[in-house]
Design a protein around this motif. Structure first.
Motif, PDB file in Angstrom:
ATOM      1  N   ARG A  73      -6.745   4.890  -1.882  1.00  0.00           N
ATOM      2  CA  ARG A  73      -5.805   3.949  -1.276  1.00  0.00           C
ATOM      3  C   ARG A  73      -6.486   3.149  -0.169  1.00  0.00           C
ATOM      4  O   ARG A  73      -6.344   1.924  -0.081  1.00  0.00           O
ATOM      5  CB  ARG A  73      -4.602   4.698  -0.717  1.00  0.00           C
ATOM      6  N   ASN A  74      -7.258   3.832   0.661  1.00  0.00           N
ATOM      7  CA  ASN A  74      -7.927   3.154   1.779  1.00  0.00           C
ATOM      8  C   ASN A  74      -8.962   2.147   1.272  1.00  0.00           C
ATOM      9  O   ASN A  74      -9.135   1.070   1.860  1.00  0.00           O
ATOM     10  CB  ASN A  74      -8.594   4.171   2.709  1.00  0.00           C
ATOM     11  N   ARG A 101      -6.036   9.621  -0.985  1.00  0.00           N
ATOM     12  CA  ARG A 101      -5.940   8.808   0.224  1.00  0.00           C
ATOM     13  C   ARG A 101      -7.177   7.915   0.362  1.00  0.00           C
ATOM     14  O   ARG A 101      -7.086   6.755   0.796  1.00  0.00           O
ATOM     15  CB  ARG A 101      -5.785   9.715   1.447  1.00  0.00           C
ATOM     16  N   THR A 102      -8.330   8.431  -0.037  1.00  0.00           N
ATOM     17  CA  THR A 102      -9.566   7.652   0.020  1.00  0.00           C
ATOM     18  C   THR A 102      -9.486   6.437  -0.912  1.00  0.00           C
ATOM     19  O   THR A 102      -9.923   5.335  -0.554  1.00  0.00           O
ATOM     20  CB  THR A 102     -10.769   8.531  -0.381  1.00  0.00           C
ATOM     21  N   LYS A 133       0.268   3.989  -2.879  1.00  0.00           N
ATOM     22  CA  LYS A 133      -0.024   5.401  -2.575  1.00  0.00           C
ATOM     23  C   LYS A 133       0.955   6.316  -3.304  1.00  0.00           C
ATOM     24  O   LYS A 133       0.549   7.345  -3.878  1.00  0.00           O
ATOM     25  CB  LYS A 133       0.076   5.617  -1.058  1.00  0.00           C
ATOM     26  N   MET A 136       0.817  -1.212   0.000  1.00  0.00           N
ATOM     27  CA  MET A 136       0.000   0.000   0.000  1.00  0.00           C
ATOM     28  C   MET A 136       0.853   1.266   0.000  1.00  0.00           C
ATOM     29  O   MET A 136       0.453   2.288  -0.555  1.00  0.00           O
ATOM     30  CB  MET A 136      -0.934   0.011   1.215  1.00  0.00           C
ATOM     31  N   TYR A 144       0.902  -3.320   4.101  1.00  0.00           N
ATOM     32  CA  TYR A 144       1.172  -1.887   4.069  1.00  0.00           C
ATOM     33  C   TYR A 144       2.536  -1.590   3.474  1.00  0.00           C
ATOM     34  O   TYR A 144       2.709  -0.635   2.710  1.00  0.00           O
ATOM     35  CB  TYR A 144       1.089  -1.296   5.475  1.00  0.00           C
ATOM     36  N   ALA A 202      -7.313  -0.943   0.338  1.00  0.00           N
ATOM     37  CA  ALA A 202      -6.741  -1.660   1.483  1.00  0.00           C
ATOM     38  C   ALA A 202      -7.801  -2.288   2.380  1.00  0.00           C
ATOM     39  O   ALA A 202      -7.463  -3.037   3.306  1.00  0.00           O
ATOM     40  CB  ALA A 202      -5.875  -0.704   2.303  1.00  0.00           C
ATOM     41  N   ASP A 203      -9.069  -2.013   2.111  1.00  0.00           N
ATOM     42  CA  ASP A 203     -10.142  -2.419   3.022  1.00  0.00           C
ATOM     43  C   ASP A 203     -10.176  -3.916   3.316  1.00  0.00           C
ATOM     44  O   ASP A 203     -10.454  -4.326   4.444  1.00  0.00           O
ATOM     45  CB  ASP A 203     -11.507  -1.988   2.464  1.00  0.00           C
TER      46      ASP A 203
END
Length: 364
Positions: A117-118, A114-115, A85, A81, A128, A121-122
């Motif tokens: 990327r998140n 950033r949203t 990013k 991640m 990471y 990653a959920d």
């Protein structure tokens, strides 16, 4: 007319138009396969006309990482991640360029990056940092300068929708270079856990699909294999080009290892010390002969047709006559060094660049 159409169809098959030999990539996990629909190729005559009239060729590539100094093989990029990013920051120019996701939502600004990327990653499937395998692919679609940028972006959107409909992805259109291009960053594993595993065959099919989407936008586009167009030399890798350009303008102390190694081999041959042997040369020459033969068969058949057929036959003959000679970068560099030596009356300086070693990637 039927005979002519049959010959044109055979031409497409004999020249492997739209097909590349090699292992096809499998999108697979647990024995399940994902098989996207093939591209809709233009009619045989349309393919022939686009080729001989040199319709703009689409470019589709997957960017790779820098080479590992120990193995010489490219390191995968976007393996965790943190690196994903970093890459999203790059293609979005740190939030200044809009990202569009698989749902058509526009993401703009650092917080939106950033949203994204998140969201990737959920499910917790991507580490990471310190990842060992590629978790996302960056696919670049581009067209020659002058192509309508909005059409390229629209075609890229349709391309991604068709190929990656079960994946999370974003794309960004860059306008800071002359040739319009789009970066598509797609998560390797789809929503069912099936991972992308593209091979050379897949890249050619992706070229065809991108060309198809451009034609639907009213943009003339083709996806012809290099050998059919008589192109011998592969495009220089972007990393090599950037390093060499930096050397020319003085921002780097030396050129790339690839270029330094090529120059050394050319100097050795130009000075008569050692001839460089390219094992691919015989195959390249044979391919050119086959391509010329196949075009000749089509031209002779068309010459017996109506006025339009005869005109196309003449265009084919001119196209073949204008094909670049079968010469590698190495041969061109040797000839340039020999000419320079004759004109200056000096022997060829074979002093290698400091800090540069051997590299095998120099044949073409």
């Amino acid at each position: 007319m039927k005979k002519i159409d049959g010959v044109i169809k055979d031409w497409g098959e004999r020249t492997d138009y739209g097909r590349v030999k090699g292992r096809k990539g499998k999108n697979i996990v647990g024995g399940r396969y994902s098989k996207p629909a093939p591209a809709k190729a233009p009619a045989g005559r349309d393919k022939l006309v686009s080729t001989v009239r040199k319709a703009p060729e689409v470019m589709v590539k997957i960017t790779t990482g820098r080479k590992d100094p120990n193995t010489g093989k490219p390191r995968p990029i976007m393996t965790d991640m943190r690196s994903i990013k970093d890459h999203l920051d790059y293609i979005s120019r740190n939030g200044d360029v809009e990202l569009e996701d698989e749902n058509g939502h526009i993401q703009a600004g650092k917080e939106d990056v950033r949203t994204v990327r998140n969201a990737w990653a959920d499910d917790g499937s991507i580490p990471y940092e310190n990842g060992k395998r590629r978790e996302a692919f960056n696919i670049v679609l581009s067209m020659p300068p002058g192509t309508d940028r909005a059409s390229v972006k629209n075609a890229a959107r349709e391309f991604a929708t068709e190929l990656f409909n079960n994946h999370q992805y974003v794309f960004a259109a860059h306008e800071d270079e002359k040739h319009p291009h789009v970066h598509i960053s797609v998560k390797a594993a789809d929503k069912d856990g099936i991972r992308l595993n593209p091979r050379k065959n897949d890249l050619q099919r992706w070229r065809e699909i991108f060309a198809e989407k451009l034609r639907e936008q009213g943009i003339e586009a083709n996806a012809t294999p290099r050998k059919v167009r008589g192109v011998v030399k592969k495009a220089e890798k972007q990393a090599v080009r950037h390093i060499d350009q930096g050397h020319v303008i003085g921002s780097r102390k030396s050129s790339s290892r690839v270029s330094a190694s090529r120059r050394e081999a050319a100097e050795l041959e130009a000075s008569g010390e050692r001839k460089h042997v390219n094992p691919a040369k015989a195959k390249i020459v044979e391919q050119r002969k086959q391509v010329q033969h196949d075009f000749g068969t089509v031209a002779r058949t068309l010459a017996a047709g109506d006025k339009d057929d005869k005109t196309l036959a003449v265009e084919i003959v001119r196209f073949v006559q204008q094909m670049p000679p079968v010469r590698t970068r190495h041969a061109e560099q040797v000839e340039a060094l020999q000419r320079s030596s004759v004109q200056s009356g000096q022997t060829i300086d074979r002093t290698p660049e400091k800090g540069r070693g051997e590299n095998k990637d120099r044949d073409r």
